[in-house]
Design a protein around this motif. Structure first.
Motif: not given
Length: 232
Positions: A10, A13-14, A17, A25, A59-60, A62, A101
Motif C-alpha cells: 500500500e 502504491l501510494d 501514484l 506503470w 491499484y485496480h 483498490r 492512471l
C-alpha cells in the motif's frame, strides 16, 4: 497529517501514484516509489515480484473496493436494475483521481504478456458489481451477466478516457446507450424463450446450457476459474 499505511504494498502504491502519469506503470515508477516510500528493495520485490505491474493490479483492485463501499452507502431501492448497473459503473470511474492512471494502465494491459491480467481485472470488476447488487445466479447466467457487463464496462472506459465534456456527461450518456443495447438483447432472448416454435429448436442447446454451473470460488479475488467443486 495522514496516517501512513503499514502494508508495504500500500505504501508503494501510494508513492507510485505521483509518478505514473509521467513514467507509466514502469520500472522507473517502481524504483521511484520504493525510494519515496523508503522500503527496502528486497521487501519491495517480495510484495511486488513483477514490480509496477503488481502495483497496477493493486491499484485496480483498490478502485473496486472503493466502488463497492460507495455502492453500499447509497440507497438504490427506487432505481431500476439497469440504472443500478449504470450507477455502479459510474462510481467505479469516479473513484479515479486522475484519468492518466487508468490510461497508463490500459496501455500496460494491452501488451500481450499482461493482457490476461487486464481481462481478469475487468471480469473481477464486473463480478464485484453483480455481487454487490445482489446477483444470486448459479447457472450459465452467472457467466453471461459478467461477460456482457465486461463489454459495456470496457467500451465505457475507452470512451471516458477521451471524454472532455463537463463532469463526463457524454460518458454517462454513452453508458446509458450501451446498457439500453444490452436490454434489447435480453428482450430478444425472452421472445425466443416464449416462442413455442423456437423453444423446440433450442431443446438441445438449452439442455447443454442447463448443465453449466457458476464456480464455487476461493476467497474473492480469484477470478475467474478458481473453484473447488461445482455448485449443487
Amino acid at each position: 497529517m495522514t496516517d501512513t499505511p503499514a502494508d508495504p504494498k500500500e505504501r508503494l502504491l501510494d508513492a507510485a501514484l505521483d509518478h505514473v502519469p509521467f513514467d507509466g506503470w514502469s520500472p522507473a515508477t517502481f524504483a521511484a516509489a520504493r525510494r519515496d516510500a523508503e522500503i527496502d528493495k528486497t521487501v519491495a520485490r517480495a510484495v511486488c515480484p513483477r514490480g509496477a505491474v503488481d502495483l497496477a493490479v493493486a491499484y485496480h483492485k483498490r478502485g473496486d473496493a472503493q466502488m463497492i463501499e460507495g455502492l453500499k452507502s447509497e440507497n438504490l431501492t427506487d432505481m431500476r436494475f439497469r440504472d443500478r448497473i449504470a450507477r455502479a459503473v459510474q462510481l467505479r470511474l469516479q473513484v479515479v483521481p486522475d484519468k492518466e492512471l487508468v490510461r497508463r494502465g490500459t496501455t500496460l494491459f494491452a501488451l500481450p504478456q499482461y493482457a490476461p491480467d487486464g481481462a481478469k481485472l475487468v471480469w473481477g470488476t464486473c463480478d464485484a458489481i453483480w455481487e454487490t447488487l445482489g446477483d444470486t445466479s448459479d447457472d450459465v447466467n452467472w457467466y453471461t451477466k459478467r461477460a456482457t457487463l465486461s463489454g459495456v464496462y470496457s467500451a465505457t472506459i475507452l470512451y471516458w478516457l477521451g471524454d472532455t465534456s463537463e463532469d463526463d456527461a457524454k460518458t454517462w450518456a454513452f453508458l446509458d446507450r450501451r446498457i439500453d443495447d444490452v436490454m434489447q438483447i435480453e428482450k430478444v432472448k425472452a421472445q425466443v424463450r416464449n416462442s413455442p416454435t423456437l423453444s423446440k429448436l433450442m431443446i438441445g442447446p438449452n439442455w447443454f446450457l442447463s448443465h453449466i454451473k457458476a464456480p464455487t470460488r476461493f476467497p474473492k479475488g480469484d477470478m475467474p476459474g478458481s473453484w473447488t467443486t461445482p455448485r449443487r
